[in-house]
Design a protein around this motif. Structure first.
Motif, PDB file in Angstrom:
ATOM      1  N   ALA A  38       0.833  -1.215   0.000  1.00  0.00           N
ATOM      2  CA  ALA A  38       0.000   0.000   0.000  1.00  0.00           C
ATOM      3  C   ALA A  38       0.858   1.252   0.000  1.00  0.00           C
ATOM      4  O   ALA A  38       0.580   2.205  -0.748  1.00  0.00           O
ATOM      5  CB  ALA A  38      -0.924  -0.007   1.215  1.00  0.00           C
ATOM      6  N   GLU A  73       2.509   1.786  -3.418  1.00  0.00           N
ATOM      7  CA  GLU A  73       1.586   2.177  -4.483  1.00  0.00           C
ATOM      8  C   GLU A  73       1.064   3.603  -4.313  1.00  0.00           C
ATOM      9  O   GLU A  73       0.498   4.159  -5.247  1.00  0.00           O
ATOM     10  CB  GLU A  73       0.432   1.186  -4.567  1.00  0.00           C
ATOM     11  CG  GLU A  73       0.864  -0.171  -5.109  1.00  0.00           C
ATOM     12  CD  GLU A  73      -0.297  -1.101  -5.374  1.00  0.00           C
ATOM     13  OE1 GLU A  73      -1.344  -0.929  -4.720  1.00  0.00           O
ATOM     14  OE2 GLU A  73      -0.150  -1.997  -6.234  1.00  0.00           O
ATOM     15  N   GLU A  74       1.272   4.196  -3.144  1.00  0.00           N
ATOM     16  CA  GLU A  74       0.889   5.596  -2.955  1.00  0.00           C
ATOM     17  C   GLU A  74       1.739   6.521  -3.818  1.00  0.00           C
ATOM     18  O   GLU A  74       1.260   7.516  -4.358  1.00  0.00           O
ATOM     19  CB  GLU A  74       1.051   5.983  -1.477  1.00  0.00           C
ATOM     20  CG  GLU A  74      -0.019   5.420  -0.573  1.00  0.00           C
ATOM     21  CD  GLU A  74       0.209   5.795   0.873  1.00  0.00           C
ATOM     22  OE1 GLU A  74       1.081   6.661   1.142  1.00  0.00           O
ATOM     23  OE2 GLU A  74      -0.464   5.238   1.749  1.00  0.00           O
TER      24      GLU A  74
END
Length: 366
Positions: A191, A194-195
Motif C-alpha cells: 500500500a 503504491e501511494e
C-alpha cells in the motif's frame, strides 16, 4: 489501447515460439496483432525466423481463451497496461531489443521527466551496505530520483524502504503476475509503495515466481534506468547479472567498494577491477558521472552531497575548487603541507568522494 487490440496482443504473446523480439518483428511487418492471425500463412512464411512450427502454432485457438482470461483479470483489477510503442512505456526500456511488448503496472507510477536509477545487491545485506544505502539515498533525495529495484530480500527492500522514507517514488519490478507478491512477508509494503510508485511486471496472473523469471525480470531493472548501482554482492548473484545487462544496454554501472576479505564486497570489487562499474563512494560520484543538473534547485543539494570535511581537507578542497586540476606537489606547496601528509589527506578526501585523482599525479575537486 482498446480491449480488442489488447486481446489480440495477449493472444499473440501466448503463441508458443513467439517471444518479445519475434512479436515486435511481426507487429512491425503487419501493423497490428489482429492482422497477424488473419493473414494467410504464405504471407508470414517469408519473414525471417518464421518456420513451419511457428506457422502451426499460430493456428492454436487456445491462445484466445488464455488471452480472454487475462483480459478479464486486467479489467477487474484495474491493471494498467503499456504497449512498447506507447508514450507512457518506460522510455529507456523502449531502446532494449528484448524489452517486453507489454508491461503491467499497479500504483501511481509517473516516469515523465524523472531520473531513474536501479539499486540492487545481495539478499544478505550487511550493516556496511545498509549504512551506505541510507546515506546515498538521503543525499540524492533533493534531486528526486525514482528508485527501482526487485522487491526482494536484502538490498532491494532496503532501497525501497529508504526511498519511501525520503518521499521518493519507488518501483518494484516483479518476477510474477500482479495477483500475488513474493516474498509474502513483503505484502505489508504494498500500500505504501503504491501511494507514490508501485509495481511493474511483464508476467501474467498465471505466472509463478520461478527461478528463470527472476533473471528475465533483471533486464527490466537494468533497461528502464539510467544507471544501476550494486551496493553489495558476493562473487556470484542476480545483482551481477543485472550489472552485466546494464553494461550490455550501454547504461552506467556503479559498485560500492569494500574490503577484499568481505564476502559481500567481492562481486562489487570484481566489477570495479574489470572496469565493468564505476567506483561509488558517495552520491556525488553518481551525480558527477551522470552529469545531473544540480543547479536551479530550491534545496541546497551541493552541500548535502558532500560529507563534512576536516579543516585541513577543507583547505585543500577550496584550493582545488578555485584552481582546478593541480599536481600533488603544487597542492602541498600552496596549501603548506608536507608531501607525506598531503598524500594521506588526499586519500581520505578521495574516499569521501570530494576529489578524484587524474593521470600524472593530478587531482581535481568533484
Amino acid at each position: 489501447m482498446s480491449d480488442q487490440e489488447l486481446f489480440y496482443l495477449l493472444a499473440l504473446l501466448k503463441v508458443d515460439g513467439i517471444g518479445d523480439i519475434m512479436a515486435k518483428k511481426l507487429l512491425t511487418h503487419f501493423g497490428n496483432s489482429e492482422a497477424i492471425f488473419k493473414v494467410k500463412s504464405n504471407q508470414i512464411a517469408g519473414i525471417d525466423g518464421v518456420g513451419s512450427v511457428l506457422l502451426r502454432n499460430l493456428k492454436d485457438k487456445t491462445v484466445f481463451e488464455k488471452a480472454n482470461k487475462e483480459l478479464e483479470f486486467i479489467k477487474s483489477n484495474a491493471i494498467n497496461v503499456s504497449f512498447f510503442q506507447d508514450e507512457h512505456y518506460p522510455d529507456r526500456l523502449k531502446h532494449c531489443i528484448d524489452s517486453p511488448v507489454l508491461i503491467f503496472t499497479s500504483g501511481n507510477i509517473n516516469l515523465k521527466n524523472k531520473k531513474l536509477i536501479s539499486i540492487v545487491g545481495t539478499r544478505q545485506i550487511t550493516s556496511y551496505g545498509m549504512e551506505f544505502c541510507k546515506k546515498f539515498i538521503e543525499d540524492l533525495a533533493p534531486l528526486e530520483p525514482v528508485i527501482v529495484s526487485g522487491f526482494a530480500y536484502g538490498v532491494d527492500i532496503v532501497a525501497h524502504q529508504l526511498a519511501m522514507d525520503n518521499n521518493l517514488q519507488t518501483i518494484g519490478v516483479l518476477a510474477h503476475g500482479l495477483n500475488q507478491i513474493y516474498p509474502k512477508t513483503h505484502k505489508k509494503y504494498i500500500a505504501r509503495m503504491e501511494e507514490n510508485g508501485g509495481f511493474i511486471t511483464e508476467f501474467w496472473s498465471s505466472s509463478n515466481p520461478d527461478k528463470e523469471k527472476f533473471v528475465r525480470r533483471n533486464r527490466i531493472v537494468a533497461g528502464m534506468t539510467e544507471a544501476t548501482i550494486v551496493i553489495e554482492s558476493a562473487d556470484k548473484g542476480g545483482s551481477l547479472i543485472t550489472a552485466n545487462l546494464a553494461n550490455d544496454y550501454n547504461r552506467d554501472v556503479f559498485a560500492v567498494p569494500g574490503r577484499v576479505t568481505d564476502k559481500y564486497s567481492q562481486g562489487c570489487n570484481d566489477l570495479i577491477k574489470t572496469q565493468k562499474a564505476n567506483v561509488l563512494t558517495s552520491a556525488a560520484d553518481l551525480v558527477y558521472v551522470l552529469n545531473w543538473d544540480i543547479e536551479n534547485k530550491s534545496k541546497p543539494v551541493q552541500k548535502q552531497l558532500f560529507v563534512e570535511l576536516e579543516v585541513e581537507e577543507q583547505k585543500i578542497y577550496d584550493f582545488l575548487l578555485k584552481n582546478g586540476k593541480e599536481l600533488l606537489d603544487v597542492i602541498a606547496l600552496q596549501c603548506d603541507f608536507p608531501i607525506y601528509k598531503i598524500s594521506g589527506l588526499l586519500l581520505n578526501m578521495e574516499l569521501k568522494g570530494v576529489i578524484r585523482p587524474l593521470p600524472g599525479k593530478l587531482f581535481e575537486a568533484i
